[in-house]
Scaffold this motif. Sequence first.
Motif, PDB file in Angstrom:
ATOM      1  N   CYS A 263     -42.509 -46.246   5.327  1.00  0.00           N
ATOM      2  CA  CYS A 263     -42.209 -47.614   4.899  1.00  0.00           C
ATOM      3  C   CYS A 263     -43.428 -48.299   4.297  1.00  0.00           C
ATOM      4  O   CYS A 263     -43.299 -49.323   3.638  1.00  0.00           O
ATOM      5  CB  CYS A 263     -41.699 -48.435   6.084  1.00  0.00           C
ATOM      6  SG  CYS A 263     -40.141 -47.858   6.768  1.00  0.00           S
ATOM      7  N   ILE A 264     -44.614 -47.745   4.561  1.00  0.00           N
ATOM      8  CA  ILE A 264     -45.856 -48.329   4.056  1.00  0.00           C
ATOM      9  C   ILE A 264     -46.404 -47.441   2.945  1.00  0.00           C
ATOM     10  O   ILE A 264     -46.420 -46.211   3.067  1.00  0.00           O
ATOM     11  CB  ILE A 264     -46.893 -48.480   5.176  1.00  0.00           C
ATOM     12  CG1 ILE A 264     -46.368 -49.424   6.249  1.00  0.00           C
ATOM     13  CG2 ILE A 264     -48.220 -48.994   4.642  1.00  0.00           C
ATOM     14  CD1 ILE A 264     -47.325 -49.614   7.412  1.00  0.00           C
ATOM     15  N   LEU A 265     -46.816 -48.059   1.877  1.00  0.00           N
ATOM     16  CA  LEU A 265     -47.399 -47.323   0.763  1.00  0.00           C
ATOM     17  C   LEU A 265     -48.674 -46.628   1.217  1.00  0.00           C
ATOM     18  O   LEU A 265     -49.574 -47.261   1.771  1.00  0.00           O
ATOM     19  CB  LEU A 265     -47.699 -48.281  -0.392  1.00  0.00           C
ATOM     20  CG  LEU A 265     -48.319 -47.662  -1.640  1.00  0.00           C
ATOM     21  CD1 LEU A 265     -47.322 -46.741  -2.325  1.00  0.00           C
ATOM     22  CD2 LEU A 265     -48.776 -48.750  -2.605  1.00  0.00           C
ATOM     23  N   THR A 266     -48.737 -45.326   1.013  1.00  0.00           N
ATOM     24  CA  THR A 266     -49.929 -44.562   1.381  1.00  0.00           C
ATOM     25  C   THR A 266     -50.997 -44.763   0.317  1.00  0.00           C
ATOM     26  O   THR A 266     -50.755 -44.534  -0.877  1.00  0.00           O
ATOM     27  CB  THR A 266     -49.586 -43.069   1.511  1.00  0.00           C
ATOM     28  OG1 THR A 266     -48.555 -42.911   2.502  1.00  0.00           O
ATOM     29  CG2 THR A 266     -50.816 -42.281   1.939  1.00  0.00           C
ATOM     30  N   LEU A 267     -52.153 -45.205   0.732  1.00  0.00           N
ATOM     31  CA  LEU A 267     -53.234 -45.445  -0.215  1.00  0.00           C
ATOM     32  C   LEU A 267     -53.745 -44.134  -0.798  1.00  0.00           C
ATOM     33  O   LEU A 267     -53.778 -43.101  -0.113  1.00  0.00           O
ATOM     34  CB  LEU A 267     -54.386 -46.188   0.471  1.00  0.00           C
ATOM     35  CG  LEU A 267     -54.046 -47.584   1.025  1.00  0.00           C
ATOM     36  CD1 LEU A 267     -55.271 -48.189   1.684  1.00  0.00           C
ATOM     37  CD2 LEU A 267     -53.529 -48.497  -0.068  1.00  0.00           C
ATOM     38  N   ASN A 268     -54.118 -44.188  -2.054  1.00  0.00           N
ATOM     39  CA  ASN A 268     -54.662 -43.013  -2.731  1.00  0.00           C
ATOM     40  C   ASN A 268     -56.147 -42.897  -2.371  1.00  0.00           C
ATOM     41  O   ASN A 268     -57.026 -43.387  -3.079  1.00  0.00           O
ATOM     42  CB  ASN A 268     -54.475 -43.143  -4.235  1.00  0.00           C
ATOM     43  CG  ASN A 268     -54.794 -41.858  -4.980  1.00  0.00           C
ATOM     44  OD1 ASN A 268     -55.485 -40.979  -4.454  1.00  0.00           O
ATOM     45  ND2 ASN A 268     -54.292 -41.743  -6.192  1.00  0.00           N
ATOM     46  N   TRP A 269     -56.408 -42.236  -1.249  1.00  0.00           N
ATOM     47  CA  TRP A 269     -57.777 -42.180  -0.738  1.00  0.00           C
ATOM     48  C   TRP A 269     -58.694 -41.363  -1.639  1.00  0.00           C
ATOM     49  O   TRP A 269     -59.907 -41.607  -1.671  1.00  0.00           O
ATOM     50  CB  TRP A 269     -57.786 -41.626   0.678  1.00  0.00           C
ATOM     51  CG  TRP A 269     -57.132 -42.545   1.660  1.00  0.00           C
ATOM     52  CD1 TRP A 269     -55.946 -42.377   2.289  1.00  0.00           C
ATOM     53  CD2 TRP A 269     -57.641 -43.815   2.103  1.00  0.00           C
ATOM     54  NE1 TRP A 269     -55.659 -43.446   3.102  1.00  0.00           N
ATOM     55  CE2 TRP A 269     -56.688 -44.345   3.013  1.00  0.00           C
ATOM     56  CE3 TRP A 269     -58.779 -44.545   1.827  1.00  0.00           C
ATOM     57  CZ2 TRP A 269     -56.863 -45.567   3.642  1.00  0.00           C
ATOM     58  CZ3 TRP A 269     -58.952 -45.777   2.445  1.00  0.00           C
ATOM     59  CH2 TRP A 269     -58.008 -46.271   3.341  1.00  0.00           C
TER      60      TRP A 269
END
Length: 756
Positions: free
Chosen positions: A366-372
Motif C-alpha cells: 500500500c506504500i510506494l517503495t522508494l527507489n533506494w
Amino acid sequence: MSIVLNYTADNPPGIEQRNVTQSPFSDPLDMDDDDVVEKFLELVEKYEKNKENCTAGTQVNLGEGVIQQYGINRFKLQGMVAVNRANFLTRIWKEAPKELLDSEYFFYTQVRSMVEGDPEIFAAGNCYDNYEFKDYYLFCPYGYRMENGQINVKDLSVEYDFLGNDSEWFYSARLRSKRVELFNYTIGTTQPRYNQSMFAEIQNDSSITMTYDDGHWSLPYFDCGGGNIWMMTFTVPFFGYKNGTFKFKGTSGIDIDLQKVDIDQCPQPEGSTEPNVFQGSDKCKPATTRCEPIPGLGFRRGSYKCVCKDGYYFPDVTAMQRYYNGTEVGNEYTKRKRGEANIYDTAFECLQCATGCDTCEDASPCILTLNWVQRSVVLGVSCLIMLFIPVLVWFTVQYSEIKVLKAASPVLLRIILLGAFFLYSTLIVGYFEASVLTCCLRFWFREIGFSISYGALLLKTWRISVVFRVRSAQRVKISDSNLIKRLLLIVSVFAAYTTARTIAGTPRVIEGKHVTGLKAFQCSSDWWDHSAAIAELLFLLWGISLCIIVRKAPSEFNESRFISWAIYNETLLSLFLNVSMIFLQDPFPTNPDLIYLVIFIHTQLTTTVTLGFLLGSKAYLVYKYRGKAEQQNQHTTMISKGSKYTCSGTKASPAICSSITGVGNSTNYSDKIDDAECESFLEKDIQGEFRRLYTQLEMLKQRNMKIGNRHLQYKLSAMTEAAQKDDLPDSIPTSPNVNGKRVVINLDDFHEATTL
C-alpha cells in the motif's frame, strides 16, 4: 433475569428431562458464560426441529435481557395495538348490550383484524379469566399466521390452561391489574343521535384507561400448542364493570415471532448500556476478525459473520464472500469443546496486510517503495561534490596572498563555502524517509545555507555598488568586517523565522497518493514555506537590482560579473523550483523520488554553478600564472590582458580610480601598456575637470561684477585665463602613478584604499 428450561418425556431423544432455573451467566453446568448461551441456542434449534413432540404450554422460556432489547425498544408500535384493543374491550364490557357481548364471532373478528393490520404481529389474542365469558371456564380468541401465510383464528383455551403461573404472559398481567387505583381514568361525554337532525342528551362517559407502560413483555418462550414457535408476548389487562367498580376480566396481547427477530451475538458497541443476553457469544477470533450481525436469519445461533479487521485480509482472495460464516465457526467451536476433530484452531483467521495498509484485499503493498538505488546514487554524487568544499577552503587559505584571491576577499569566500555546505546538507536529510525531524532539518539547512551563501554574495555586490556610485574624490572604505556584521544580521533574521516556524508551525508528514494508487509520504508545505520562498525571492530581486547598478563598474578578474551570473541563475531556478513543487507536492500525484531528484538538480544548478563561477575562475588563473607568481613579487597584479574592468579600459570617474590598492612596480610588458592607457585616461579627465572649473569661475565672476567687488574680479579673471589654456602645465605629471605606484582599479578589496 432467568432462563427456564423444561423438558418432558416427549422431548427429542437424547435430551434428558430437566427443569432448571438459572442465570445465563451462572455456571451450574460447569460451563463459562459463552457456553451457557451457546448451549441454550443449541437446544432452541433442537426444540424447533422437534416441535411436533412438544408439550402444550409455555414452560420453556428465556431471560429478561431479550425483553429490553427486542420488546420494549423495537416492538413498541405493535404493543400499542394491544393497548388500544384493551381500552376498547374495557368500554365494551362496561356498557355494550348483552347480544354483542355474547357474540363469539365479534371477538374472533377483533383478534383477526389485529393480525391483519400489522405484518410484524405474528398473533393476537384476548384471553379471559375463568368464568368471565358466559359460563366458559376459559375463553381466549386467538388469531395467528400459519406457514402458508393465512390467518387462523381459534379458542386457545381448548389446547391448554393458561391460568397457571407458568404462563407468565397472563399471570403477570393479572397481578398488575390488582392495582387498579394506579391506572388512569378518563372522563368525557357522549352525544348520541336522537334523529336525523338532532342529538340526544349528553351522557357522561368515564373509563379506566391503559397505557403502554401498563403492559408487560413476557420472557421469550416456545409456544407449544399455540403458534408452535419461539415468541415473546406483550399483554395489557382489560376490565369489566360491575356494581360501579372495575375488575380484571382478561388480557389483550400480541405475539412476536422470534424466528423473524435477529439476535445479536456480537460484543456490544463501546458505551452501549442496552442489555443483551446474547452479547459476546460469537466465536470469531478477535485477534484478526470482528463480529458483524447478519440480519434476516432470525432467532438462531450463528446469525453473524466474522469479517477481517482493518489491516487484515481474507486468505482466499478469489472468494465472492470474504468472511467466515458464524454458523460454520460455531459448529467447529462446538466440536472442539466436545473433543471431536475440528479445524477451529487452524482456520478462521485473516492475514495481515502489507506495512502501512489501513485496509487491503490481498498482500499487495500500500506504500510506494522508494527507489533506494536512485536515491543512493544521487546522495553519492552529492557527497562527492561536498568533499570539494574542504579542498576549496584550503585553496583560499593557501593562496590568500595571491592577487586574484586577495581582491575577492578570502574570508567572504570561506563564508560562501560554509553556506554551500548547509545547502548540500539538505540532500543528506532528504535521502531518508520523511519524518518530523528530517522535515525540520531540511528547512533549517535550506534557510540558513541560503542566508549565509547568498547573503555574502549580495553584500559583496552592495559594496561594489556603493563605491561605484560615489562621484567625488573622497575616500570610501567598507571592510570585510563591516560586511560580516551585516551578514550576521541577515542570518539572524532567517534563523529567527526558522525558529518561529519550528515552534509554531512544526512541519508535518502528510500522506499523498501516487499515480499507482499507493501511499506516499512527504513533508507538509504550508504558508510558512510559501512565506520563506517569497522572502528568498525578494532577497534575490534586491540582488538583481544591485547587479544592474554595478554592471559597468570596473572590477578585477570579472568578479562582479560572476557574482551577477550566480544571482541571476539562483533567482530563475528558485522561481522554477517553487512553481514545480506546487504540482509535485500536490496530494495527487506524489513521487518522493522525483521530488528528491528535482531538489538535487536544483542544488547542482545553483550552488555548484555559483561555486564554479566564484572559485573555478580563480583556481584557473592561479594555476595559469602560478610559475610567474613564484618569480615575481607577491604584490604583482595577475590580471588578464585587455580586461575592460581596469582603470585603462573604462570611463570611470576619478573617484573610482581613487579607491584603489597600490601594488609594486612591474617590468612586465603588459604593465607598460596599462601605464600608457591609464596616463591617457588621467590627462583627459583632468582637462574635463578644468573645463568645469572654468565654467564655475565665469559664473562667480559675473555675480561679483554685479555686486561690485573689483578686487575679487581681478583674481577671478586671472584664474579664468589660466583655465582657458588648452595644454596642461608642464608641472602636471604625465605618468598615471601615485607615490611611485601604478594605479589599478580594484572595487572588491578595500583593505588598502587610498585617495589621489
